[in-house]
Design a protein around this motif. Sequence first.
Motif, PDB file in Angstrom:
ATOM      1  N   MET A   1       0.849  -1.196   0.000  1.00 21.19           N
ATOM      2  CA  MET A   1       0.000   0.000   0.000  1.00 21.19           C
ATOM      3  C   MET A   1       0.880   1.240   0.000  1.00 21.19           C
ATOM      4  SD  MET A   1      -3.204   0.675   2.524  1.00 21.19           S
ATOM      5  CE  MET A   1      -4.076  -0.833   2.131  1.00 21.19           C
ATOM      6  N   GLN A   6      -2.053   4.948   2.798  1.00 21.08           N
ATOM      7  CA  GLN A   6      -2.004   4.796   4.253  1.00 21.08           C
ATOM      8  C   GLN A   6      -2.548   6.045   4.941  1.00 21.08           C
ATOM      9  OE1 GLN A   6       1.635   3.404   6.017  1.00 21.08           O
ATOM     10  NE2 GLN A   6       2.020   1.978   4.347  1.00 21.08           N
ATOM     11  N   MET A   9      -6.203   6.019   4.678  1.00 18.89           N
ATOM     12  CA  MET A   9      -6.853   5.085   5.587  1.00 18.89           C
ATOM     13  C   MET A   9      -6.868   5.629   7.021  1.00 18.89           C
ATOM     14  SD  MET A   9      -6.611   1.009   5.277  1.00 18.89           S
ATOM     15  CE  MET A   9      -7.889   0.824   4.063  1.00 18.89           C
ATOM     16  N   ASN A  13     -10.163   6.210   9.089  1.00 14.78           N
ATOM     17  CA  ASN A  13     -10.409   5.584  10.386  1.00 14.78           C
ATOM     18  C   ASN A  13     -10.844   6.618  11.420  1.00 14.78           C
ATOM     19  OD1 ASN A  13      -9.851   3.014   9.534  1.00 14.78           O
ATOM     20  ND2 ASN A  13      -7.717   3.005  10.217  1.00 14.78           N
ATOM     21  N   ILE A  20     -19.191   7.138  14.239  1.00 20.43           N
ATOM     22  CA  ILE A  20     -19.845   6.134  15.090  1.00 20.43           C
ATOM     23  C   ILE A  20     -20.205   6.732  16.446  1.00 20.43           C
ATOM     24  CG2 ILE A  20     -19.424   4.007  16.397  1.00 20.43           C
ATOM     25  CD1 ILE A  20     -18.204   2.787  14.006  1.00 20.43           C
ATOM     26  N   GLN A  35     -17.136  -3.217  16.003  1.00 19.59           N
ATOM     27  CA  GLN A  35     -17.926  -2.852  14.825  1.00 19.59           C
ATOM     28  C   GLN A  35     -17.080  -2.596  13.592  1.00 19.59           C
ATOM     29  OE1 GLN A  35     -20.838   0.236  15.136  1.00 19.59           O
ATOM     30  NE2 GLN A  35     -21.374  -0.395  17.191  1.00 19.59           N
ATOM     31  N   THR A  36     -15.910  -2.002  13.830  1.00 19.28           N
ATOM     32  CA  THR A  36     -15.126  -1.552  12.681  1.00 19.28           C
ATOM     33  C   THR A  36     -14.056  -2.545  12.287  1.00 19.28           C
ATOM     34  OG1 THR A  36     -13.571  -0.449  14.169  1.00 19.28           O
ATOM     35  CG2 THR A  36     -15.394   0.873  13.279  1.00 19.28           C
ATOM     36  N   GLY A  37     -13.734  -3.492  13.201  1.00 17.63           N
ATOM     37  CA  GLY A  37     -12.600  -4.373  12.952  1.00 17.63           C
ATOM     38  C   GLY A  37     -11.261  -3.669  13.156  1.00 17.63           C
ATOM     39  N   MET A  38     -11.274  -2.431  13.651  1.00 11.28           N
ATOM     40  CA  MET A  38      -9.998  -1.759  13.941  1.00 11.28           C
ATOM     41  C   MET A  38      -9.397  -2.360  15.213  1.00 11.28           C
ATOM     42  SD  MET A  38     -10.790   2.315  13.536  1.00 11.28           S
ATOM     43  CE  MET A  38     -11.867   2.837  12.197  1.00 11.28           C
ATOM     44  N   SER A  39      -8.100  -2.195  15.363  1.00 12.48           N
ATOM     45  CA  SER A  39      -7.466  -2.709  16.566  1.00 12.48           C
ATOM     46  C   SER A  39      -7.830  -1.806  17.736  1.00 12.48           C
ATOM     47  CB  SER A  39      -5.956  -2.731  16.396  1.00 12.48           C
ATOM     48  OG  SER A  39      -5.451  -1.420  16.399  1.00 12.48           O
ATOM     49  N   PRO A  40      -7.889  -2.382  18.959  1.00 14.17           N
ATOM     50  CA  PRO A  40      -8.129  -1.561  20.141  1.00 14.17           C
ATOM     51  C   PRO A  40      -7.105  -0.426  20.250  1.00 14.17           C
ATOM     52  CG  PRO A  40      -8.312  -3.870  20.692  1.00 14.17           C
ATOM     53  CD  PRO A  40      -7.842  -3.814  19.271  1.00 14.17           C
ATOM     54  N   THR A  42      -5.623   1.201  17.763  1.00  9.24           N
ATOM     55  CA  THR A  42      -6.007   2.276  16.840  1.00  9.24           C
ATOM     56  C   THR A  42      -7.167   3.081  17.404  1.00  9.24           C
ATOM     57  OG1 THR A  42      -5.346   0.882  14.990  1.00  9.24           O
ATOM     58  CG2 THR A  42      -6.717   2.776  14.461  1.00  9.24           C
TER      59      THR A  42
ATOM     60  N   GLY B  37      -5.522  -1.118   9.473  1.00 11.24           N
ATOM     61  CA  GLY B  37      -6.062  -0.659  10.748  1.00 11.24           C
ATOM     62  C   GLY B  37      -6.880  -1.730  11.450  1.00 11.24           C
ATOM     63  N   SER B  39      -7.460  -5.130  13.751  1.00  7.24           N
ATOM     64  CA  SER B  39      -6.725  -5.627  14.898  1.00  7.24           C
ATOM     65  C   SER B  39      -5.933  -6.860  14.487  1.00  7.24           C
ATOM     66  CB  SER B  39      -7.694  -5.997  16.018  1.00  7.24           C
ATOM     67  OG  SER B  39      -8.412  -7.148  15.657  1.00  7.24           O
TER      68      SER B  39
END
Lengths: 385, 385
Positions: A1, A6, A9, A13, A20, A35-40, A42, B37, B39
Amino acid sequence: MKKHDQDFMKRQNRLTVFEIIKHQQPISRASIAKQTGMSPTTVSRIVAELAEEGYLLESEQVSAGLGRKSTLLEMVDAAVLSVGVELDRHQVNIGIVDLQGNVIAMSQYPRSVEESPEVTLERVGTEIDQLTKSNEIDCERIIGVGVGLPGIIDNDTGEVMFSVQLGWRNVRLAERLKEITGYDVAVDNELKAKALAEHMKGAAIGSQRTVLLGFGNGVGSAFIMEGEIYRGRTNSAGEIGHTTIDPNGMLCDCGKAGCLQTYINIKSLLSEANKIRPVRSIEELFEAKKAGERWALHLIERALMYMAITINNVVCMYNPDSVILSGELTDKFPEILDEVVDLCYSKYVWEPLRGAFRILKSELHEQGVVIGSGLISQNCFFALE
Amino acid sequence: MKKHDQDFMKRQNRLTVFEIIKHQQPISRASIAKQTGMSPTTVSRIVAELAEEGYLLESEQVSAGLGRKSTLLEMVDAAVLSVGVELDRHQVNIGIVDLQGNVIAMSQYPRSVEESPEVTLERVGTEIDQLTKSNEIDCERIIGVGVGLPGIIDNDTGEVMFSVQLGWRNVRLAERLKEITGYDVAVDNELKAKALAEHMKGAAIGSQRTVLLGFGNGVGSAFIMEGEIYRGRTNSAGEIGHTTIDPNGMLCDCGKAGCLQTYINIKSLLSEANKIRPVRSIEELFEAKKAGERWALHLIERALMYMAITINNVVCMYNPDSVILSGELTDKFPEILDEVVDLCYSKYVWEPLRGAFRILKSELHEQGVVIGSGLISQNCFFALE
């Protein structure tokens, strides 16, 4: 990427977390991550930034069953305001807009058509000042200014590439208005701003794919997909007024012949009307129709047919769930709406798509561009790090 | 966030991981997490699923400087194949497509126009069987079948709502072909499949916003945005052939008058030509033009003008960076392309957008729909959990 992707993104994010919290508050970090699948990590980083800047409130809550504590996040609604500005040919509207898109103060004043960009922008600066003072608004809370106007706008740089309606070309609006006001300035096409507002607060709440049509001094459209403005490569998507309908048709001010807007816009209608007798305003044209003058009836009926054709053409291209009609023509003469809807369903919309969308009326009217521009300014602010 | 949206995001995440590994292999879990982004847990879960199913290979690599080991992931390219099928009025094309969109075996055969869906699909089943056998392809590796055909397709259920070209209506294609072949079947509009293929392997690699136009027995378009097909609400976006150009124009087979496609499609051109003298094929029409018959010249020139208008109209609506021309007309008579491009730049494209996009020629020709359908089948497979 690539680096560019980046950065994109990261901004995306941050904006997602903001959106949200705004819509689902109060909410926990864990729930945002899930909900977002982002890491805690992030999520926590973004939340920390927003909290540090004073836009978030944390509260502890003990859940009923298990007695475990969890921290919930809320936006400090009152902490964020933005200014929304609509620059139109004859008028300027300015409003103070909160996080939920409410207009908490508004002013309007006429603008002379020949006014230079410099004069217009200085006056906007003065009016923003007065509006905040007379409403005792804490300027610390204003995070930026959004400006909506007709024309091709480079929304990255805030430059007005050109606006036929205002007669402007290559005006660095964001740069100059920031110098004048001190605020960060976002600039966008008026219909894109209005469509965003109708999606958030107006006729198209909950819609996944909304097309807003504007029938007035030009004809244009804006497309909102999953809550975001579809811009295209140069922020020019939706310029349906310059789709060609008849290569042998009337000349358009763009230099092409037979552009769709030559059949509907107010200027063209008046120019046609004046071939018969002096008609100074669109109101006079509609009065002539009411009085039974056949040429006026013919002219307006042709315009309504082309409005139905416009609806068909956007529906074939974007396959939206909602089409919102807006602009001076439908605002001033709401009675034409039913007729246009009838024409769509009886004749002009491609049969397989007749049941696939709703035709709606704009709900925000003259506040639409102001609200949308204010929201765009907020989105730019929260997307930046 | 609603349950529906959560499922959507899960599928989206799985597809994102798949796409990143496919395009950037070999790559580490950490790098995927950083770029997206997501997890580490989410990434690891998805990777574990893909690895368990045999689609991923892990390899240890010692980085030069620090001597730390890291595990890199690669797709097992050979582990995944799909079948791409193009159903056309007169012909069926079938190919075996790998992860990178290469066609590793292909067959074609004629189809009679009146053939029923049942007969067509049984023959497709037989041909897939023969193709895999004669090429000694391990059927265990085939994860599904994708079918592309002209018409309105419900891509969720795999039902052909209707196809004027095939004369089909409400055919549950995916369901029936799955019964026949045993494979999962994805079905989509042919132009949408072709556009995806051109974006991945053909004329529009690296484009952010591509419109593919198809000029043949109908006129249609498909729009690829950031690598994904834009479908609209009922998978009907891009039906530019039924945008209305002239309310007093020729009748279209859809029942409306003056649809864009009545000016360009092969059937209309031949029907007009036969008003002058018997002309059985589009080749004969072009020969008549070459021989200097003025009516043929006029007819073809008008079609080229409307092709330029079509380009203007999609460019105004979608503001893409690339427009790809495809279909029988441009495939058979590539010499018309330069003429159409000239018409665009000299006259028919709205001036502010003339420099904003490239006009490209389809590169995949008769393989386009096969490759695209194969890729759509793979995307469906990898998006599912």
